[in-house]
Design an enzyme around this catalytic site. Sequence first.
Site, short mmCIF file in Angstrom:
data_model
loop_
_atom_site.label_atom_id
_atom_site.label_comp_id
_atom_site.label_asym_id
_atom_site.label_seq_id
_atom_site.Cartn_x
_atom_site.Cartn_y
_atom_site.Cartn_z
N LYS A 52 0.75 -1.20 -0.02
CA LYS A 52 0.00 0.20 -0.11
C LYS A 52 0.80 1.14 0.06
O LYS A 52 0.59 2.24 -0.73
CB LYS A 52 -0.94 0.05 0.97
N GLN A 96 -4.76 -1.47 9.41
CA GLN A 96 -4.70 -2.83 8.99
C GLN A 96 -5.19 -3.77 9.91
O GLN A 96 -4.76 -3.89 11.03
CB GLN A 96 -3.11 -2.98 8.81
N ASP A 119 -11.20 2.57 3.79
CA ASP A 119 -11.27 1.04 3.89
C ASP A 119 -12.73 0.83 3.84
O ASP A 119 -13.12 -0.23 3.24
CB ASP A 119 -10.88 0.70 4.99
#
Length: 293
Positions: A52, A96, A119
């Site tokens: 990422k 994460q 997200d």
Amino acid sequence: MKIIDGKAIAAQVRAEVAERAAEVARARGFPPGLAVVLVGQNPASVSYVTAKERACAECGIRSFPARLPEETSQAELLALVARLAADSEVDGILVQLPLPKHIDATAVIAAIPPSKDVDGFHPASLGALVAGLPGFVPCTPAGIVELLMRTGHDPDGKDVVVVGRSNIVGKPVAALLSRKGRGGNATVTLCHTGTPNLADHTRRADILIVAAGRPGTVGAGMVKDGAVVIDVGVNRIPDATRKRGFRLAGDVDFDAVAPRCSAITPVPGGVGPMTIAMLMRNTVIAATGMRDY
């Protein structure tokens, strides 16, 4: 049978994002910014976060990395999220998953402002998706729709079967494909571990999306001829012949299923690259305040 090249399509999306990120930087004097928070050293998570951060550099997005030790408390993590939420140069916040067991992931996700929830996991984001309102769409479902649309497999009017009911993939992709508009208008069946006779459902699918989290969930006898198969699974299978000691496999028995398909995604190289590309896209959308993208 055509193998859907997720790497190539993700590269197209990243190039489009880079152009828009440059426009944002010129307009406001600084680039879109993404904070990526990692707690602990889970090998898969470290790999995902590194990928990422590389994508941020490629797209002209400023990365705000935050790597915290395994023993970080929930209060410390929530305090960091609050600081990032208040930072005007941070447009998106990603924590994460999975988090260490002593941290309540639900509470952490809820602490991210919906305006920075790139997200798409916040309850407000998921609610907006179901209601057909503006909001961030989870990256993997958004990537699946882009794969279908950019390869000529518009789900409009198709029978779609989704295997798996997670809040990250199964439920949101079912909602996304069934809503009105581009990439939607499909008739969607959502299957899961409580579905009897799973093959009766999967065999009628024009488009089959498998996100069960278990290798070999779908075999050749479970897919009709000419179906489009999207394999979301990423499973580490021990393999002593590989340098890393494992190989990656999806939830679909690729070798058995592929000859029956009109198109299928590989693992790796299918859905995975699209997830990161759509995260970059969501970050630029956040930087524009959900306007004009």
